[in-house]
Design a protein around this motif. Structure first.
Motif, PDB file in Angstrom:
ATOM      1  N   SER A 187       0.856  -1.196   0.000  1.00 36.64           N
ATOM      2  CA  SER A 187       0.000   0.000   0.000  1.00 36.64           C
ATOM      3  C   SER A 187       0.889   1.242   0.000  1.00 36.64           C
ATOM      4  O   SER A 187       1.900   1.302   0.714  1.00 36.64           O
ATOM      5  N   PHE A 188       0.475   2.221  -0.795  1.00 38.09           N
ATOM      6  CA  PHE A 188       1.339   3.402  -1.012  1.00 38.09           C
ATOM      7  C   PHE A 188       0.514   4.677  -0.958  1.00 38.09           C
ATOM      8  O   PHE A 188      -0.639   4.723  -1.387  1.00 38.09           O
ATOM      9  N   GLY A 189       1.109   5.718  -0.403  1.00 41.07           N
ATOM     10  CA  GLY A 189       0.495   7.039  -0.403  1.00 41.07           C
ATOM     11  C   GLY A 189       1.588   8.093  -0.348  1.00 41.07           C
ATOM     12  O   GLY A 189       2.766   7.796  -0.075  1.00 41.07           O
ATOM     13  N   VAL A 190       1.229   9.326  -0.634  1.00 39.69           N
ATOM     14  CA  VAL A 190       2.178  10.440  -0.545  1.00 39.69           C
ATOM     15  C   VAL A 190       1.551  11.510   0.338  1.00 39.69           C
ATOM     16  O   VAL A 190       0.423  11.946   0.095  1.00 39.69           O
ATOM     17  N   LEU A 191       2.286  11.919   1.359  1.00 37.69           N
ATOM     18  CA  LEU A 191       1.833  12.990   2.246  1.00 37.69           C
ATOM     19  C   LEU A 191       2.547  14.273   1.831  1.00 37.69           C
ATOM     20  O   LEU A 191       3.780  14.352   1.851  1.00 37.69           O
TER      21      LEU A 191
END
Length: 326
Positions: A163-167
């Protein structure tokens, strides 16, 4: 004005007794900077426009070079170069919301030329200190690289079924809020009004004073003394005025948006901030576990005051709590 003059007189005893020619700006440096001026920009309070100085070329270079020589020998800049008119410009089209405004300062063009020469001489040290993915304000660095970097991390996370996200983090009023003493190690005590602002923001002024002595070590130990003096003086007794009033206001924090020194000074300070931030990221187990499964480090990528933090976790349910932790 009197305060600035008194401070510069008090610093005169530290003036180096000997400088090599390589440590001084040359007339060629001045002429090159004049030729690089962007025409049709607003002038400062002296009314001299960039196109006028650019057209004058060699004729204007001689007196400006003499002024530059005096600045480098004394380690002081004229008080007129320390500020200018501050205007509010909306960051969003047709918006009059105060929160959407940003300040831009109209500094005298000759002052910008001097700051550009200072920046050129300070830049090699900041390039030595910066983090590999600290991109904004440095030569041969583009936002396209940051985009490809984040896409590549995302692609690898997809392949490995992570799972990947960018803050995305944006420091509010970053250039105006910078505690410049963290970089320059100024021996002047923090002003009372700045101490009150720091306390209201939840900061411990005594701890900050201790941090200043640590964070400024690279600047004080690696930058030559004559350039230290000049760069520190350029960030002392700064001021601004606004349309509609004849008063001027002294500033004790921040860099000057509109000056060539603004982004390089902020980037140098951000080196320390990013170091602390990355140390804190290493204490988040879910994130570190995700990066181990990813098989490569994925540090934050920054563009001056904008930070993008790749978040990689092994399970979807861990993504939101990890982002909140960060």
């Amino acid at each position: 004005l009197k305060k600035c003059h008194a401070h510069q007189q008090a610093q005169a005893h530290d003036q180096p007794l000997q400088l090599s020619l390589e440590q001084l700006p040359s007339r060629i440096d001045v002429e090159n900077r004049l030729q690089r001026l962007t025409p049709y920009r607003a002038p400062g309070m002296d009314g001299l426009s960039p196109q006028f100085l650019k057209q004058q070329g060699a004729d204007a270079a001689e007196p400006i070079f003499q002024l530059a020589l005096k600045m480098w020998l004394t380690g002081h800049e004229p008080v007129q170069f320390k500020g200018g008119r501050l205007f509010s410009i909306s960051k969003k089209a047709f918006s009059r919301d105060v929160s959407h405004m940003r300040g831009i300062m109209l500094i005298d063009v000759i002052g910008k030329v001097m700051h550009a020469i200072m920046r050129q001489r300070f830049l090699p040290y900041v390039l030595r200190w910066r983090h590999p993915l600290q991109l904004g304000g440095f030569p041969k660095c583009t936002t396209l690289f940051a985009t490809h970097y984040l896409k590549e991390v995302h692609l690898r996370a997809q392949i490995l079924q992570l799972s990947f996200g960018v803050l995305f983090l944006d420091v509010k009023s970053a250039f105006h809020s910078m505690i410049r003493q963290l970089l320059f190690g100024d021996d002047v005590d923090l002003p009372a009004h700045l101490l009150r602002l720091l306390e209201d923001a939840g900061c411990d002024p005594s701890q900050l004073q201790q941090e200043i002595s640590k964070a400024s070590q690279a600047f004080l130990q690696q930058v030559p003394v004559h350039e230290q003096r000049l760069i520190k003086d350029a960030h002392h007794s700064t001021w601004f005025c606004i349309p509609g009033t004849t008063s001027s206001f002294e500033t004790s924090r921040g860099s000057r948006p509109g000056s060539p020194l603004a982004d390089i000074a902020f980037n140098a300070m951000m080196v320390k901030v990013l170091t602390k931030f990355q140390e804190l990221l290493q204490t988040i187990p879910a994130l570190q576990n995700g990066l181990c499964h990813l098989g490569l480090p994925a540090p934050p990528v920054t563009w001056v005051d904008d930070v993008a933090v790749p978040i990689v976790v092994t399970e979807g349910r861990l993504l939101e709590p990890t982002i909140q932790q960060v």
